[in-house]
Design a protein around this motif. Structure first.
Motif, short mmCIF file in Angstrom:
data_model
loop_
_atom_site.label_atom_id
_atom_site.label_comp_id
_atom_site.label_asym_id
_atom_site.label_seq_id
_atom_site.Cartn_x
_atom_site.Cartn_y
_atom_site.Cartn_z
N ASP A 72 0.86 -1.19 0.00
CA ASP A 72 0.00 0.00 0.00
C ASP A 72 0.88 1.23 0.00
O ASP A 72 1.76 1.38 0.87
N VAL A 73 0.64 2.12 -0.96
CA VAL A 73 1.38 3.39 -1.04
C VAL A 73 0.35 4.51 -1.01
O VAL A 73 -0.65 4.45 -1.75
N ILE A 74 0.58 5.51 -0.18
CA ILE A 74 -0.35 6.65 -0.18
C ILE A 74 0.32 7.85 -0.85
O ILE A 74 1.55 7.95 -0.88
N ILE A 80 4.88 4.18 2.11
CA ILE A 80 4.48 2.78 2.07
C ILE A 80 3.90 2.46 3.45
O ILE A 80 4.61 2.49 4.45
N THR A 81 2.59 2.23 3.49
CA THR A 81 1.94 2.05 4.79
C THR A 81 1.82 0.57 5.17
O THR A 81 1.62 0.24 6.34
N GLY A 98 4.03 1.42 10.40
CA GLY A 98 3.16 2.44 9.81
C GLY A 98 1.85 2.50 10.55
O GLY A 98 1.74 1.98 11.67
N PHE A 99 0.86 3.13 9.90
CA PHE A 99 -0.46 3.29 10.54
C PHE A 99 -1.57 2.92 9.57
O PHE A 99 -1.39 2.95 8.36
N ASN A 100 -2.75 2.64 10.13
CA ASN A 100 -3.90 2.27 9.30
C ASN A 100 -4.65 3.49 8.77
O ASN A 100 -5.43 3.38 7.84
N ASP A 101 -4.46 4.65 9.41
CA ASP A 101 -5.23 5.83 9.00
C ASP A 101 -4.29 7.00 8.75
O ASP A 101 -3.19 7.07 9.30
N LEU A 102 -4.78 7.94 7.93
CA LEU A 102 -3.93 9.07 7.51
C LEU A 102 -3.58 10.00 8.68
O LEU A 102 -2.43 10.44 8.80
#
Ligand code: BGC
Length: 393
Positions: A72-74, A80-81, A98-102
């Protein structure tokens, strides 16, 4: 003649109708609708991931190959989350911090998974000169400048384009850094291409062009925890660094200028060695970094794409190999993680729960003439190539 004219008109009408419909469809599309790009061997899905505090929309792209790896890339920071990798039994688990939310990425996050620029690593006293002109940058790490400043490339929203081919799922991220942004000279157009291949490899190609002489040093700041369990530390990981020398640092973690042999020191990773074996050694450099937080000078990778490093987690059998054409790599063992950030799985990210292998040029190069140059001139293209390859043994 009349019939030709009439049918022509009809076609024009039909075409207008079709274009209208297409536009309507776009407009009516729900904002968080999944958009898929796929080929027989890879695919990418796009979905909405939230908004920045100043109202910019952030998307998440999931790159998948046929083996089952998912990344997953935001578009915020090119972060890369989530990145799944197989263990020796073929179980895919998430191996990056990383984290699940922005929202969790805003404020006080030590660059989890992010693209770093315009200058990865430190610049002494937040200052450097080009052709007699001095540029002043933020001192965001004690007296020094770190990872591009207050709002580096890790905190901006990148434009994204996805493409799936039989060679892999690619996400092309672009960002234009304005002349003077964070104090750096020159408008810099940056392009980073992430490609997940069918071979469980994430290939990263960095490119940049400028309109004034400037300095550039781009990298990727993923923290790997190959156990797939964020409550564990990385001290049992066996790390190899293809480097006979490293750069000793001063108290502010700025290279002293010396290039020191690793031989007979805790910095010798020329053969795979458990991270924890000498991390608490009575050694001045280890103490300065609070563990490993240094730049190693790679053997022969400068402009010559080759193996720079590997990390192996014996219990799961996961092996990560890092290839690059950069002259150096920062090996950071998550010494500053202190359990204050909540993990994706409900726990916390404790001290040394992740390790970073950041391919790059040497820190503070703009101030150290003996180091390979990080200067980019108009008309030249900055180019850097790194790949992270997963397998098991
Ligand atoms: C640096 C560390 C720093 C970390 C997170 C690494 O690249 O070498 O000193 O703490 O990034 O900010």
């Amino acid at each position: 003649m009349k019939t030709i004219k009439a049918s022509l008109l009809f076609f024009v009408f039909l075409a207008a109708l079709l274009i209208g419909c297409k536009e309507n469809k776009k407009e009516n599309q729900p904002e968080n609708d999944m958009v898929k790009t796929e080929s027989a061997k890879s695919h990418i899905e796009k979905s909405a991931f939230g908004e920045t505090p100043d109202g910019q929309k952030v998307d998440k792209y999931t790159l998948t190959n046929t083996k089952g790896m998912e990344i997953d890339v935001i578009t915020y920071g090119g972060i890369i989350t989530r990145w799944t990798a197989p263990d020796k039994n073929g179980n895919y688990e998430d191996v990056v911090l990383g984290f699940n939310d922005l929202d969790s990425y805003f404020g006080g996050v030590p660059y989890f998974g992010a693209l770093i620029g315009r200058y990865g690593n430190r610049i002494a006293k937040g200052q450097f000169s080009i052709d007699g002109e001095t540029y002043t940058l933020a001192k965001n790490d004690g007296q020094n400048h770190l990872h591009g400043g207050q709002k580096g490339f890790d905190k901006v929203v990148w434009a994204a384009e996805a493409e799936s081919t039989d060679d892999g799922a690619s996400l092309v991220l672009t960002y234009t850094s304005a002349d003077g942004e964070e104090g750096y000279p020159g408008k810099l157009d940056v392009k980073v291409t992430y490609t997940l291949t069918g071979d469980n490899e994430l290939d990263i190609q960095y490119e940049a062009v400028t309109d004034k002489p400037t300095v550039v040093n781009l990298t990727q700041h993923s923290y790997f925890n190959l156990s797939g369990d964020f409550s564990k530390d990385i001290l049992d990981n066996e790390v190899m660094l293809n480097a006979s020398a490293y750069l000793p640092v001063d108290a502010g973690l700025i290279p002293t200028g010396e290039i020191r042999s690793v031989e007979g020191t805790p910095f010798d990773f020329t053969e795979p060695k458990a991270v924890g074996e000498e991390i608490n050694a009575d050694n001045e450099q280890i103490k300065r970094g609070g563990g490993y937080d240094h730049c190693w000078v790679l053997n022969g990778t400068d402009k010559n794409f080759g193996l720079a490093a590997s990390a192996y987690h014996p219990e799961s059998g996961r092996l990560l190999e890092v290839y690059t054409d950069e002259p150096a790599i920062q090996f950071y063992t998550g010494n500053f993680l202190d359990g204050s950030l909540s993990s994706k799985t409900g726990g916390v990210y404790g001290k040394r729960s992740g390790l970073c292998l950041e391919t790059q040029h040497y820190p503070d190069s703009p101030n150290q003439e003996a180091f390979p140059t990080t200067r980019l001139n108009p008309g030249e293209t900055y180019s850097s190539h790194t790949s992270f390859k997963f397998s098991t043994k």
